[in-house]
Design an enzyme around this catalytic site. Structure first.
Site, mmCIF file in Angstrom:
data_model
loop_
_atom_site.group_PDB
_atom_site.id
_atom_site.type_symbol
_atom_site.label_atom_id
_atom_site.label_comp_id
_atom_site.label_asym_id
_atom_site.label_seq_id
_atom_site.Cartn_x
_atom_site.Cartn_y
_atom_site.Cartn_z
ATOM 1 N N VAL A 390 4.746 -0.112 -30.832
ATOM 2 C CA VAL A 390 4.089 0.143 -32.111
ATOM 3 C C VAL A 390 4.308 -0.992 -33.103
ATOM 4 C CG1 VAL A 390 4.168 2.647 -31.816
ATOM 5 C CG2 VAL A 390 6.061 1.495 -32.969
ATOM 6 N N ASP A 391 5.390 -1.742 -32.967
ATOM 7 C CA ASP A 391 5.666 -2.838 -33.889
ATOM 8 C C ASP A 391 4.604 -3.928 -33.753
ATOM 9 O OD1 ASP A 391 7.147 -3.873 -35.949
ATOM 10 O OD2 ASP A 391 8.874 -4.435 -34.751
ATOM 11 N N ASP A 392 4.362 -4.388 -32.535
ATOM 12 C CA ASP A 392 3.301 -5.374 -32.308
ATOM 13 C C ASP A 392 1.950 -4.820 -32.721
ATOM 14 O OD1 ASP A 392 3.949 -8.008 -30.590
ATOM 15 O OD2 ASP A 392 5.411 -6.469 -30.112
ATOM 16 N N ARG A 463 7.082 -0.874 -40.452
ATOM 17 C CA ARG A 463 5.867 -1.587 -40.038
ATOM 18 C C ARG A 463 4.710 -0.600 -39.819
ATOM 19 N NH1 ARG A 463 8.650 -5.267 -40.429
ATOM 20 N NH2 ARG A 463 9.568 -5.490 -38.370
#
Length: 651
Positions: A390-392, A463
Site C-alpha cells: 500500500v505504501d508504493d 501515506r
C-alpha cells in the site's frame, strides 16, 4: 528553536538556483523508458551470502568475487567486525558471514583484517551465538549440526489460515523465505564447497559440544514455552506419515512455483537464493527454465563497479520512480516553476511506465484475508505481482492524481479501492497484509530477529491517509478518520512518531504531519503542536537535521553526529505541511540544503536512511539524498510564492 517567524528570509535566488540544478541532475538519472532506479544497499550480509551461494553451487566467479571482497573489506568496522549500518555497533551474525565469505574468496586468515574480525567474533561469543539464519548458512556447509537450527517441519505449509503456526499468519517476506527454506531444512543438503573452506576457528566451543543452540534472550514467557515445544517436536517430526510429508513437499513446491517470475520469488534476495538452492537440491538441472529464471533473478541484484561489487537485497524502481516523479512535479509547478515541455514529457513517460505496472489481474497473498477485494496496487520492484504494497500504491496514486486526474482516473480508482480494502481493524495499514499482527509468533525460536510479522505502522498508514485525503472523496471520511484515530494513539511521549520503514522518528513525524495537513486536521491540534515542538528541538546548529539508526536500539530520537540532506528534507517538509514555512527552523533548513548541494546539483551522505527490520536489517536508499531535497526546496519556493501558503497535496 521556537516556531516564531524568521527574522530573516533565505535568499530566494539561492533556492531557485538549487531547485534548477537539482531538477536537471535528477532528470538526467531518468531511464530511457521513463523510470528511475537507484542503488539499494544493505549491510555485509547479502553480499556475503551471495558468495556463499556461489560456493554452495560450485558456480564460482573469481573476478566478481574479488570485487565483492574489496567491498566487504572496505565496510569492515573499527571494532574489527561488521555493522548493520554506518558507524553501527559490532554485529555478530553479519561478521560471521562476512568472514566466511572473505575466506571463501581466498583471504588469508592471518591477514590483519581477518585476525581482527576473528578476535571480535570470539570476543562476542563465537559463531555458535549467531542468529538463526546464520546458523542455517553454517549448517549448509556442515559447520554446525542441523539440530543447531529450530524445528521447522515442512508440514507447516499444510496448515490453514486459522492455525496458529500457519505461514498465512506471517508476513510476506517471512512466507516467501520460509517456503523454499523448508525444503532445504527437510533435505539437509551439504554445500559442494569446491575449495573445502571451513570456519571452525570462529567457534569458542566446538559445535559438537554445544548443548544450548536454541536459547534466549526471551522477549516474553512465550519464548520459553516455544523453546520447550521445539524440544518436544524434535523426536516427533521423523515419524510424521510419509503421505503427509510428501503432500507437504508438493504443496511447498506449488506455492513457490506459482509465485516465481522474472523478479524471483518475492523479489527479495533471501527467498530468491533459497529457491536456487532448492532446485539444485531437488535435482533440477541448471539449464531448466525454472532454474535459469531463478538464478537470473539473483544476478539482476548485483551492482558491479570498476573496483568493487555488492549484491542488493532487492531493487526499488517503483518506489524511486514515484518519489522522483513527485519531486520533479513539485519543481514543475508554481509561479516560478521549472516547467517546460521536456519536463512534462519526461513525467508522462514515468506515468506511463507506472500505469503499465499496476497489478490488476493477480490476487496475491493479501487476498487470503480479503478474497472479494479486487487487486489494484503496485509492487516495490519491477515484477512482484503476488506482493504489492500500500505504501508504493499510495505514492504512485498521489503522483498520477497530481499529474492528470482525469487521464489517470481508472488507475487511481483501482488503487483507491484496494487501499481502502487493505485497512486493518485498528484503523492502520500494514505494508502488505491486513491484521498481520499475531505477536506471539515473533517469540518462536525461528524468529530470533523478531520480524516475522507485518502489523500496521504509522508511516505506512500516514501515506494511505494522504492519498485518500488528496483524492477528496466524501465517502472515504470514515476510513480516514479511523486512520487518524490510529495515528493519534501511536504518538510518542516526545511528540514524534516512530518510522517503521525509514530512519526513524523524523521520517515517521514527517509522514504523519503531511497526512494530518491534507486530511484537514487543524494545525493548532495539540498532537501537531507537540510534533512541531519536537522537530524544532532536534534541529542542529548548522540548520540541518540527522538521525542515527541507533534510535531503533534505544538511542535518542532524532539525533546524529551530523546533519543529513535526506533527514533535513523530511523535517522541513513536515514543518511546511503544517504552516511553518516562514519559521526560523525552516529558513535555516533551506539554507543548509542550498549550502550542502554540490556543483552538479546533487547531495552526498553516507549513513543509512531506512530499515528492513529494526535492530536486524537496515537499508541505504541512494536516491533519497537526491529527490527529497529537491522536493523540499521546491515546496518552499512554491509556498513562498503562493497566495494560500498551504500545502495542497498529500506528500
Amino acid at each position: 528553536m521556537s516556531a516564531t517567524l524568521s527574522r530573516h528570509k533565505i535568499d530566494a535566488t539561492a533556492v531557485e538556483q538549487a531547485v534548477k540544478a537539482s531538477h536537471t541532475a535528477l532528470g538526467k538519472r531518468q531511464k530511457e523508458d521513463g523510470h528511475w532506479v537507484f542503488e539499494l544497499e544493505a549491510d555485509a550480509t547479502i553480499p556475503a551470502e551471495y558468495v556463499l551461494l556461489r560456493h554452495f553451487l560450485d558456480r564460482i566467479d573469481e573476478p566478481l568475487e574479488q570485487k565483492i571482497g574489496v567491498y566487504l573489506r572496505r565496510i569492515q568496522g573499527v571494532h574489527g567486525g561488521w555493522s548493520l549500518y554506518t558507524d553501527g555497533k559490532f554485529d555478530l551474525s553479519a561478521s560471521v558471514k562476512a568472514y566466511f565469505a572473505l575466506k571463501m574468496i581466498g583471504d588469508d586468515i592471518n591477514a590483519p583484517h581477518m585476525r581482527r574480525a576473528r578476535a571480535a567474533i570470539l570476543q562476542h561469543g563465537g559463531a555458535e551465538r549467531s542468529n538463526v539464519f546464520t546458523r542455517i548458512q553454517l549448517a549448509l556447509y556442515g559447520e554446525v549440526p542441523w539440530h543447531a537450527v529450530p524445528v521447522m517441519p515442512i508440514e507447516l505449509m499444510l496448515l490453514p489460515r486459522k492455525a496458529f503456526f500457519s505461514v498465512w499468519n506471517m508476513s510476506y517476506w517471512s512466507r516467501t523465505v520460509i517456503a523454499s527454506l523448508l525444503i532445504l531444512v527437510t533435505r539437509k543438503p551439504l554445500a559442494i564447497n569446491p575449495r573445502g573452506v571451513h570456519v571452525q576457528e570462529l567457534f569458542k566451543t566446538p559445535p559438537a559440544q554445544v548443548k544450548d543452540w536454541i536459547r534466549g534472550p526471551y522477549r516474553s514467557i512465550w519464548g520459553r514455552l516455544f523453546t520447550y515445544l521445539d524440544k518436544a517436536l524434535r523426536p516427533v517430526v521423523p515419524h510424521i506419515p510419509r503421505s503427509i510429508h510428501a503432500k507437504a513437499i508438493r504443496t511447498t513446491i506449488q506455492f513457490v512455483e506459482e509465485r516465481l517470475s522474472a523478479g524471483g520469488l518475492g523479489a527479495i534476495y533471501p527467498s530468491m537464493a533459497n529457491v536456487v538452492m532448492m532446485y539444485r537440491v531437488m535435482g533440477v538441472p541448471d539449464d531448466d527454465p525454472r532454474a535459469v529464471e531463478a538464478w537470473q533473478a539473483v544476478q539482476d541484484l548485483l551492482v558491479v563497479k570498476d573496483d568493487e561489487a555488492y549484491c542488493q537485497p532487492c531493487v526499488s524502481p517503483v518506489w524511486d520512480t514515484g518519489l522522483s516523479g513527485l519531486a520533479m512535479m513539485e519543481a514543475a509547478t508554481g509561479p516560478k516553476a521549472v516547467q517546460n515541455a521536456e519536463t512534462m514529457a519526461a513525467l508522462e513517460k514515468a506515468a506511463s511506465w507506472l500505469r503499465e505496472r499496476q497489478i490488476l489481474d493477480v490476487k496475491g497473498d493479501w487476498a487470503i484475508n480479503t478474497p472479494h477485494l479486487r487487486p489494484g496496487g503496485w509492487a516495490f520492484q519491477y515484477k512482484n505481482d503476488y506482493y504489492p504494497d500500500v505504501d508504493d500504491t499510495a505514492v504512485v496514486g498521489m503522483l498520477l492524481h497530481r499529474m492528470a486526474p482525469e487521464k489517470n482516473a481508472p488507475a487511481i480508482e483501482r488503487a483507491r479501492e484496494w487501499i481502502i480494502g487493505m485497512q486493518s481493524s485498528n484503523g492502520g495499514w500494514g505494508a502488505f497484509d491486513i491484521d498481520n499482527d499475531l505477536e506471539a509468533l515473533n517469540h518462536i525460536p525461528f524468529s530470533d530477529h523478531g520480524a516475522l510479522l507485518d502489523p500496521p505502522t504509522v508511516d505506512v498508514s500516514a501515506r494511505c491517509i494522504s492519498f485518500l485525503a488528496q483524492l477528496g472523496h466524501p465517502e472515504d471520511k470514515d476510513v480516514i478518520r479511523k486512520g487518524i484515530d490510529y495515528i493519534r494513539k501511536e504518538q510518542e511521549a516526545s511528540g514524534s512518531w516512530f518510522g517503521r520503514w525509514g530512519t526513524n522518528y523524523i521520517y515517521g513525524t514527517w509522514s504523519v504531519l503531511c497526512a494530518l495537513n491534507i486530511a484537514g486536521v487543524p494545525h493548532d491540534d495539540p498532537m501537531i503542536q507537540r510534533a512541531v515542538a519536537w522537530l524544532e528541538s532536534v534541529q542542529n546548529d548548522d540548520g540541518g537535521w540527522g538521525e542515527d539508526c541507533a534510535s531503533y536500539e534505544g538511542a535518542p530520537q532524532g539525533v546524529y553526529k551530523e546533519s543529513l540532506p535526506t533527514q533535513t528534507a523530511w523535517a522541513t517538509l513536515g514543518l511546511m505541511a503544517v504552516g511553518r514555512q516562514e519559521s526560523e527552523a525552516v529558513q535555516r533548513g533551506m539554507a543548509y540544503l542550498t549550502q550542502a548541494q554540490d556543483e552538479a546539483g546533487e547531495w552526498h551522505e553516507a549513513p543509512y536512511n531506512a530499515v528492513g527490520f529494526p535492530k536486524v536489517f537496515y537499508l541505504r536508499y541512494h536516491g533519497y539524498k537526491q529527490f527529497f531535497p529537491l522536493m523540499a526546496l521546491s515546496r518552499y519556493r512554491n509556498l513562498a510564492s503562493s497566495n494560500s501558503g498551504r500545502v495542497e497535496y498529500g506528500f
